[in-house]
Scaffold this active site. Sequence first.
Site, PDB file in Angstrom:
ATOM      1  N   HIS A 433    -127.922 -25.501  64.898  1.00  0.00           N
ATOM      2  CA  HIS A 433    -128.342 -24.333  64.116  1.00  0.00           C
ATOM      3  C   HIS A 433    -128.240 -23.056  64.969  1.00  0.00           C
ATOM      4  O   HIS A 433    -127.591 -22.082  64.583  1.00  0.00           O
ATOM      5  CB  HIS A 433    -129.775 -24.546  63.619  1.00  0.00           C
ATOM      6  CG  HIS A 433    -130.328 -23.426  62.797  1.00  0.00           C
ATOM      7  ND1 HIS A 433    -130.428 -23.476  61.427  1.00  0.00           N
ATOM      8  CD2 HIS A 433    -130.795 -22.204  63.154  1.00  0.00           C
ATOM      9  CE1 HIS A 433    -130.936 -22.341  60.980  1.00  0.00           C
ATOM     10  NE2 HIS A 433    -131.171 -21.548  62.009  1.00  0.00           N
ATOM     11  N   GLU A 434    -128.900 -23.082  66.117  1.00  0.00           N
ATOM     12  CA  GLU A 434    -128.901 -21.883  66.969  1.00  0.00           C
ATOM     13  C   GLU A 434    -127.497 -21.587  67.504  1.00  0.00           C
ATOM     14  O   GLU A 434    -127.082 -20.428  67.571  1.00  0.00           O
ATOM     15  CB  GLU A 434    -129.893 -22.032  68.124  1.00  0.00           C
ATOM     16  CG  GLU A 434    -131.357 -22.204  67.700  1.00  0.00           C
ATOM     17  CD  GLU A 434    -131.857 -21.126  66.742  1.00  0.00           C
ATOM     18  OE1 GLU A 434    -131.342 -19.989  66.795  1.00  0.00           O
ATOM     19  OE2 GLU A 434    -132.746 -21.430  65.926  1.00  0.00           O
ATOM     20  N   ASP A 509    -133.727 -17.440  57.692  1.00  0.00           N
ATOM     21  CA  ASP A 509    -132.369 -16.878  57.721  1.00  0.00           C
ATOM     22  C   ASP A 509    -131.919 -16.505  56.317  1.00  0.00           C
ATOM     23  O   ASP A 509    -131.310 -15.459  56.093  1.00  0.00           O
ATOM     24  CB  ASP A 509    -131.374 -17.904  58.274  1.00  0.00           C
ATOM     25  CG  ASP A 509    -131.728 -18.305  59.694  1.00  0.00           C
ATOM     26  OD1 ASP A 509    -132.419 -17.524  60.368  1.00  0.00           O
ATOM     27  OD2 ASP A 509    -131.311 -19.401  60.108  1.00  0.00           O
TER      28      ASP A 509
HETATM   29 ZN    ZN Z   1    -131.776 -19.623  62.067  1.00  0.00          ZN
END
Ligand code: ZN
Length: 612
Positions: A433-434, A509
């Site tokens: 994800h990051e 997000d």
């Molecule tokens: Zn994120």
Amino acid sequence: MANGKKRFKAGKGLPAFLKGLSVYILVALAALIFFYQVSDSPKTDNEVPISQIVSDVKDKKVEKISLEGDKIIADLKDSDENLISRKEPGESIYKILESSGVDPKTVTIEVKDLSIQQAWAGILSAILPILLLVGLMFFLLRNAREGGSGIFSFAQSRAKLFTKDAPQTKFSDVAGAEEAKRELAEVVEFLKTPEKFKALGAKIPKGVLVVGPAGVGKTLLAKAVAGEAGVPFFSIAGSEFMEMLVGVGAARVRDMFAQAKKASPSIIFIDEIESIGRQRGMGMSGGHDEREQTLNQILVEMDGFNLNEHVIVIGATNRPDLLDAALVRPGRFDRRVVLGFPDLEDRKAIIELHMKGKPFTKDVSIERIARRTVGFSGADLANMLNEAAILAARESKTQIDNKDLEEAATKEKLGPQRKRMQSDHDRKLAAYHEAGHAIVGHFLKNVDPVHRISIVSRGMSGGHTLFPPTEDRSNESKSRLLEQIATALGGRAAEELALDDISTGATNDLEVASSIAREMVTSYGMSTLGPINIKTQSMFGIWQREDGQKLSESFQAKIDNEVKRIIDTGYKLAQTLLRKQRSKLDKVAKELLEKETLESDEFEKIVGKKKS
Ligand code: ZN
Ligand code: ADP
């Protein structure tokens, strides 16, 4: 808001009041204990059947019998014990002894007059509560007289009077904000020498509105005005007016203004003024009457200043758009001082000010910290430096170093590190994800360079990727906004691509992406709907125009369609990029799983320098 703590101190009546109360409770307890002790004999009591006492009398073992109502106490001659028993009510001890063949005259019989004891108990139990009440009143009244607080004085304002020699905040304690200081310098002049202004027939300011987001120094500045002019400073927060019964807010306003006028020249500071001075008929919260009464009272007071009352009211707000028009009319809060987030130069000044008195290692550079902290308020910077000092102290360092500052800055924005048990799968999801955010951002031209990537969770987030702005932007371009959306969605896109699974970690997000997209459509006119601005706000999840008017359903649908189209475009952009950079994505994710945190240079080693 910095004065949160002080506000509680203003209620100092409470501890004192409790202390007072406890004194009275102690007195009452002592009285009770005394009362019971008097009626107790020092000998130990032993409850026995009445026949035992009778037989002991017969055997001449009993010195004396005392009667307390129906209680029989036999005092034994050669013992530390009292025998206790009870007779039937109305029965006579003489009869009992006689009927058992004992001559009552062989023993001393003492009848204690219970009525006196009972009377005392009665009197005490009647008097004690009264005494307690009187004591309570006494303390509360004394409190009220001294501090203007406490239960009976709740209608009086809890504004605090800073005497002239108390907190000596000066303009020099407010770093940066030069323009605001210049505008307020005039107010200081006026407070210092009102005669000069009056002689020239100059109109005297009554109300100044200090506008700006939380923590940029509105309170500090208002205090500095008082400090520079050497006048008392009364302060109260708008929200405090709302916490009490209807009618109390207005009464408090009246009292605060009365006090301030008495101390004239003086300053009244009303923080969060929008919570009182909201446009009437806006919002859905209750307490309308209370707010309106309070607001009206403020207006009445401000209109009623006479020529010799030099009270200047400073109101602070971060939502000037919500203020009632009546409040900003000429003669009321007709001056406006705007405080924004500090720019690079201001941040340097603020950092320098708050660095004073703290030891730093030589390699710490104000310039670098200031560049790293775009978007920080003065309060954020002050907190950050304080936090850095705490971190350094915790590791028993004698000087604060760059690592402490970096950690403090991250913590200030994201909350403290949280070690959390994570399954391997979750860690892998977080790493991809990051890494997804970082890779997408890195390969998009208009996104700021990656500063740090981490899968250590903080606050609510499972990890973070930081792209601190490298410059203060006042304008955003359409392409940059779209790239920001793509970067925000890069996390979700990477999870899907690499693990064919998606997590809830992307919730925030998605919010970020959606709100950017919505702004693009409704505020910036960057959609096929054309250059329009339909200011909207969400009320319980329903979007409506800010003036309360409903959008037609078909128009609403058009907006939603546009928002979705923009988000889809952003998501596709992220997906395409990640597919292209798949091997780098894997490498970054792997490295993250090993090291948990990658600084910008470690990241660049894998992906190369950012092209701009
Ligand atoms: Zn994120
Ligand atoms: P606001 O009232 O706008 O929410 P405050 O005045 O309460 O902000 O600011 C909180 C704290 O932040 C101040 O007490 C001060 O320590 C720090 N601060 C904010 N702005 C500045 C500034 N311009 N210069 C120095 N310190 C500042």
